[in-house]
Design a protein around this motif. Structure first.
Motif, PDB file in Angstrom:
ATOM      1  N   PHE A  19       0.820  -1.210   0.000  1.00 27.10           N
ATOM      2  CA  PHE A  19       0.000   0.000   0.000  1.00 27.10           C
ATOM      3  C   PHE A  19       0.854   1.261   0.000  1.00 27.10           C
ATOM      4  CE2 PHE A  19      -3.283  -2.999   1.360  1.00 27.10           C
ATOM      5  CZ  PHE A  19      -4.369  -2.557   0.613  1.00 27.10           C
ATOM      6  N   SER A  20       2.044   1.174   0.568  1.00 23.09           N
ATOM      7  CA  SER A  20       2.938   2.336   0.573  1.00 23.09           C
ATOM      8  C   SER A  20       3.414   2.697  -0.832  1.00 23.09           C
ATOM      9  CB  SER A  20       4.149   2.071   1.478  1.00 23.09           C
ATOM     10  OG  SER A  20       4.844   0.912   1.053  1.00 23.09           O
ATOM     11  N   MET A  24      -2.908  11.059  -5.979  1.00 17.73           N
ATOM     12  CA  MET A  24      -2.229  11.614  -7.150  1.00 17.73           C
ATOM     13  C   MET A  24      -2.266  10.655  -8.340  1.00 17.73           C
ATOM     14  SD  MET A  24      -1.324  14.566  -6.103  1.00 17.73           S
ATOM     15  CE  MET A  24      -0.204  15.082  -7.391  1.00 17.73           C
ATOM     16  N   ASN A  25      -2.768   9.438  -8.095  1.00 24.10           N
ATOM     17  CA  ASN A  25      -2.934   8.431  -9.150  1.00 24.10           C
ATOM     18  C   ASN A  25      -1.619   8.015  -9.814  1.00 24.10           C
ATOM     19  OD1 ASN A  25      -5.718   8.193  -8.799  1.00 24.10           O
ATOM     20  ND2 ASN A  25      -6.160   9.843 -10.235  1.00 24.10           N
ATOM     21  N   PHE A  26      -0.710   7.502  -8.988  1.00 24.70           N
ATOM     22  CA  PHE A  26       0.478   6.854  -9.535  1.00 24.70           C
ATOM     23  C   PHE A  26       0.904   5.739  -8.590  1.00 24.70           C
ATOM     24  CE2 PHE A  26       2.384  10.291  -6.969  1.00 24.70           C
ATOM     25  CZ  PHE A  26       3.333   9.600  -6.246  1.00 24.70           C
ATOM     26  N   VAL A  27       1.756   4.844  -9.092  1.00 19.94           N
ATOM     27  CA  VAL A  27       2.230   3.714  -8.306  1.00 19.94           C
ATOM     28  C   VAL A  27       3.714   3.526  -8.561  1.00 19.94           C
ATOM     29  CG1 VAL A  27       1.601   2.089 -10.155  1.00 19.94           C
ATOM     30  CG2 VAL A  27       1.928   1.239  -7.820  1.00 19.94           C
ATOM     31  N   ASP A  44       2.569  -0.886   5.207  1.00 14.59           N
ATOM     32  CA  ASP A  44       3.541  -1.929   4.918  1.00 14.59           C
ATOM     33  C   ASP A  44       2.890  -3.254   4.517  1.00 14.59           C
ATOM     34  OD1 ASP A  44       6.344  -2.429   4.720  1.00 14.59           O
ATOM     35  OD2 ASP A  44       6.198  -3.764   6.459  1.00 14.59           O
ATOM     36  N   ASP A  45       1.568  -3.279   4.423  1.00 16.90           N
ATOM     37  CA  ASP A  45       0.860  -4.501   4.034  1.00 16.90           C
ATOM     38  C   ASP A  45       0.906  -4.700   2.524  1.00 16.90           C
ATOM     39  OD1 ASP A  45       0.068  -5.225   6.602  1.00 16.90           O
ATOM     40  OD2 ASP A  45      -1.760  -4.014   6.499  1.00 16.90           O
ATOM     41  N   TYR A  46       0.967  -5.974   2.113  1.00 16.84           N
ATOM     42  CA  TYR A  46       0.849  -6.286   0.690  1.00 16.84           C
ATOM     43  C   TYR A  46      -0.576  -6.002   0.240  1.00 16.84           C
ATOM     44  CZ  TYR A  46       5.427  -8.488   0.836  1.00 16.84           C
ATOM     45  OH  TYR A  46       6.772  -8.713   0.962  1.00 16.84           O
ATOM     46  N   VAL A  47      -0.726  -5.508  -0.969  1.00 18.34           N
ATOM     47  CA  VAL A  47      -2.044  -5.094  -1.452  1.00 18.34           C
ATOM     48  C   VAL A  47      -2.937  -6.292  -1.737  1.00 18.34           C
ATOM     49  CG1 VAL A  47      -3.289  -3.896  -3.301  1.00 18.34           C
ATOM     50  CG2 VAL A  47      -1.164  -2.921  -2.379  1.00 18.34           C
ATOM     51  N   PHE A  48      -2.475  -7.211  -2.532  1.00 16.29           N
ATOM     52  CA  PHE A  48      -3.330  -8.305  -2.972  1.00 16.29           C
ATOM     53  C   PHE A  48      -3.091  -9.547  -2.113  1.00 16.29           C
ATOM     54  CE2 PHE A  48      -2.853  -5.636  -6.802  1.00 16.29           C
ATOM     55  CZ  PHE A  48      -4.193  -5.296  -6.955  1.00 16.29           C
ATOM     56  N   VAL A  49      -4.117  -9.914  -1.345  1.00 16.12           N
ATOM     57  CA  VAL A  49      -4.007 -11.023  -0.401  1.00 16.12           C
ATOM     58  C   VAL A  49      -5.159 -12.003  -0.597  1.00 16.12           C
ATOM     59  CG1 VAL A  49      -2.791  -9.633   1.324  1.00 16.12           C
ATOM     60  CG2 VAL A  49      -5.286  -9.733   1.346  1.00 16.12           C
TER      61      VAL A  49
END
Length: 291
Positions: free
Chosen positions: A149-150, A156-159, A200-205
């Motif tokens: 998530f970080s 702002m719509n970017f990764v 710090d969590d992973y997004v897709f779980v």
């Protein structure tokens, strides 16, 4: 290494992008050697061979392997010329011959249909976010698995995408991907993990709150692919390829695509260009002063 990089810049007048590629290749090999208690200065031929085998095991493209070998061969040629080594460990390693990779991609209609398939339940919200993200960014499956998530900036719509070598690049998020990720984060993530998300969590779980694996993502894609009659070809790579081809079909250029997708070899871009309606002859006529 620094002396060689300075030589490329000042002695050979190499372009900045070329120097950056050399430095990246050297650092990757240096890291490989350090893990084995070796260094660039005491590398042997067997170390060079084992490194190339490792690149093959990582499914690196033949073009990428050839470029890395060329960078390292030139580096050790320089060390021989400056009297710091007597044998080039990469001197006997020949370039890998290979055919251009076949690009397989979804039609725009298939891609749009795919995005409508997930249900409105919690799993569907997650899956829609996953599909929109992969198709909307062209991310590698490794980058999807590692996403936290970080790394997302949904305001702002970017990764920020990070590959297995910790190389990173910033990619814009389209409206559909951003909205799907926001809905997942706010309305479904807690059902999977049992708590609200933290940076710090992973997004897709999965439903055990564990990060989705490469295999888990493949299975999700296969399930949805079967709904549009494309189960046999539905892979993470086909979404990445679809991202690339659809950008080029709509007037995008190879340089921008290279920056978005993070590929180093322009031969990859040529493979995408070959399956679009953008013809090399047209590019030549538009850009060459004597066309």
């Amino acid at each position: 290494m620094r002396e060689f990089i300075d030589y490329l810049k000042n002695g050979k007048g190499k372009a900045d992008n070329t120097v950056i590629a050399y430095e990246r290749d050297l650092k990757a090999f240096e890291k490989y050697l350090k893990e084995r208690g070796k260094s660039l200065g005491n590398c042997s031929e067997s170390d060079a061979v084992s490194y190339v085998l490792e690149l093959n095991n990582q499914s690196k493209s033949k073009a990428t392997i050839n470029r890395k070998v060329s960078s390292l061969r030139n580096f050790y040629d320089y060390k021989i010329e400056t009297g710091k080594m007597q044998v080039n460990p990469f001197g006997k390693i020949k370039s890998v011959k290979g055919d251009r990779r076949q690009v397989e991609y979804l039609s725009i209609e298939e891609a749009e249909k795919l995005m409508t398939l997930p249900a409105d339940d919690k799993k569907g919200i997650r899956d829609r976010a996953l599909l929109e993200f992969m198709y909307g960014t062209g991310a590698r499956v490794t980058e999807v698995v590692r996403l936290k998530f970080s790394d997302l900036n949904l305001k702002m719509n970017f990764v920020t995408l990070k590959d297995a070598d910790e190389e990173s690049r910033i990619v814009p998020l389209g409206r559909y991907a951003s909205e799907a990720l926001t809905e997942y984060a706010e309305n479904a993530y807690e059902d999977f993990s049992g708590r609200a998300y933290e940076d710090d969590d992973y997004v897709f779980v999965n439903f055990r709150g564990e990060p989705l694996t490469r295999q888990g993502i493949w299975k999700i894609l296969k399930d949805y692919g079967s709904m549009i009659g494309a189960a046999d070809r539905m892979t993470p790579q086909i979404l990445r390829d679809s991202f690339a081809v659809h950008i080029l079909q709509n007037g995008g250029d190879l340089k921008t695509l290279q920056e978005l997708m993070g590929f180093e070899d322009m031969s990859v871009g040529i493979a995408y260009l070959a399956v679009t309606d953008i013809h090399v002859r047209d590019v030549f006529k538009k850009t060459h002063p004597r066309a």
